[in-house]
Scaffold this motif. Sequence first.
Motif, mmCIF file in Angstrom:
data_model
loop_
_atom_site.group_PDB
_atom_site.id
_atom_site.type_symbol
_atom_site.label_atom_id
_atom_site.label_comp_id
_atom_site.label_asym_id
_atom_site.label_seq_id
_atom_site.Cartn_x
_atom_site.Cartn_y
_atom_site.Cartn_z
ATOM 1 N N LEU A 156 0.824 -1.214 0.000
ATOM 2 C CA LEU A 156 0.000 0.000 0.000
ATOM 3 C C LEU A 156 0.856 1.262 0.000
ATOM 4 C CD1 LEU A 156 -2.810 -1.155 2.413
ATOM 5 C CD2 LEU A 156 -2.969 -0.828 -0.058
ATOM 6 N N ALA A 157 1.971 1.239 0.730
ATOM 7 C CA ALA A 157 2.873 2.400 0.719
ATOM 8 C C ALA A 157 3.405 2.629 -0.695
ATOM 9 C CB ALA A 157 4.016 2.187 1.707
ATOM 10 N N GLY A 158 3.748 1.549 -1.386
ATOM 11 C CA GLY A 158 4.213 1.674 -2.768
ATOM 12 C C GLY A 158 3.134 2.185 -3.698
ATOM 13 N N ALA A 159 1.890 1.741 -3.475
ATOM 14 C CA ALA A 159 0.777 2.201 -4.311
ATOM 15 C C ALA A 159 0.513 3.693 -4.123
ATOM 16 C CB ALA A 159 -0.484 1.403 -3.995
ATOM 17 N N ILE A 160 0.821 4.198 -2.948
ATOM 18 C CA ILE A 160 0.646 5.627 -2.677
ATOM 19 C C ILE A 160 1.870 6.414 -3.154
ATOM 20 C CG2 ILE A 160 0.456 7.339 -0.825
ATOM 21 C CD1 ILE A 160 -1.191 5.126 0.699
ATOM 22 N N ALA A 161 3.055 5.865 -2.920
ATOM 23 C CA ALA A 161 4.291 6.580 -3.259
ATOM 24 C C ALA A 161 4.571 6.617 -4.765
ATOM 25 C CB ALA A 161 5.474 5.950 -2.533
ATOM 26 N N ALA A 162 4.170 5.572 -5.493
ATOM 27 C CA ALA A 162 4.488 5.499 -6.927
ATOM 28 C C ALA A 162 3.936 6.677 -7.726
ATOM 29 C CB ALA A 162 4.002 4.172 -7.503
ATOM 30 N N PRO A 163 2.661 7.058 -7.561
ATOM 31 C CA PRO A 163 2.191 8.233 -8.315
ATOM 32 C C PRO A 163 2.941 9.507 -7.933
ATOM 33 C CG PRO A 163 0.339 6.975 -7.455
ATOM 34 C CD PRO A 163 1.577 6.397 -6.841
ATOM 35 N N ALA A 164 3.274 9.643 -6.656
ATOM 36 C CA ALA A 164 4.038 10.822 -6.237
ATOM 37 C C ALA A 164 5.410 10.837 -6.905
ATOM 38 C CB ALA A 164 4.185 10.835 -4.713
ATOM 39 N N LEU A 165 6.024 9.668 -7.040
ATOM 40 C CA LEU A 165 7.316 9.562 -7.700
ATOM 41 C C LEU A 165 7.206 9.905 -9.191
ATOM 42 C CD1 LEU A 165 10.309 8.766 -7.460
ATOM 43 C CD2 LEU A 165 9.615 6.417 -7.968
ATOM 44 N N ILE A 166 6.169 9.411 -9.837
ATOM 45 C CA ILE A 166 5.955 9.730 -11.264
ATOM 46 C C ILE A 166 5.780 11.232 -11.456
ATOM 47 C CG2 ILE A 166 4.315 9.477 -13.188
ATOM 48 C CD1 ILE A 166 6.071 7.023 -12.775
ATOM 49 N N ILE A 167 5.004 11.855 -10.574
ATOM 50 C CA ILE A 167 4.808 13.305 -10.669
ATOM 51 C C ILE A 167 6.133 14.024 -10.471
ATOM 52 C CG2 ILE A 167 3.745 15.300 -9.536
ATOM 53 C CD1 ILE A 167 1.294 13.454 -9.021
ATOM 54 N N ALA A 168 6.913 13.577 -9.485
ATOM 55 C CA ALA A 168 8.205 14.222 -9.208
ATOM 56 C C ALA A 168 9.172 14.067 -10.381
ATOM 57 C CB ALA A 168 8.818 13.636 -7.935
ATOM 58 N N LEU A 169 9.181 12.897 -11.017
ATOM 59 C CA LEU A 169 10.123 12.639 -12.107
ATOM 60 C C LEU A 169 9.693 13.250 -13.435
ATOM 61 C CD1 LEU A 169 11.049 8.902 -11.399
ATOM 62 C CD2 LEU A 169 12.446 10.939 -10.957
ATOM 63 N N THR A 170 8.389 13.231 -13.718
ATOM 64 C CA THR A 170 7.920 13.673 -15.030
ATOM 65 C C THR A 170 7.206 15.015 -15.013
ATOM 66 O OG1 THR A 170 5.761 12.597 -14.862
ATOM 67 C CG2 THR A 170 7.591 11.264 -15.721
ATOM 68 N N GLY A 171 6.718 15.411 -13.861
ATOM 69 C CA GLY A 171 5.923 16.632 -13.778
ATOM 70 C C GLY A 171 4.525 16.450 -14.318
#
Length: 142
Positions: A55-70
Amino acid sequence: MTEFTPFMSLAGGALIGLAAVLLMALHGRIAGISGIVGGIVPPLAADWGWRAAFLAGAIAAPALIIALTGHKIAFSSPAATPWLIVGGLIVGVGVTIGAGCTSGHGVCGIARLSVRSLAATLTFMLTTGVTVYVVRHIAGGL
């Protein structure tokens, strides 16, 4: 309406599939979100650690995509908050009655050629279509 992004959609689908396969291969568990969440709500399941990590990964992954790609996906709902809450409760009842959710039945169950999951997936897809039709065309929308 949202903008269709084929590359992001393909990448997201591939990552969901990879996560489902890895969870089955490494833990022998189905990646059904309702079952995973059910194991971290007290009383805690004995194997709550991997559930919390998933669940932590499911929450963190979109945040990571936003941080990397904008790239952010705009979201808005014409439904009022109370209707969203009622809808969430109805889905919770359906998950309980159906012994699983869309990810468990639709992604993992169909991939395992489970007849029960195929029946469940067809049922919730048809129910969704009927609900949208009734709300938009008979009840006049929300």
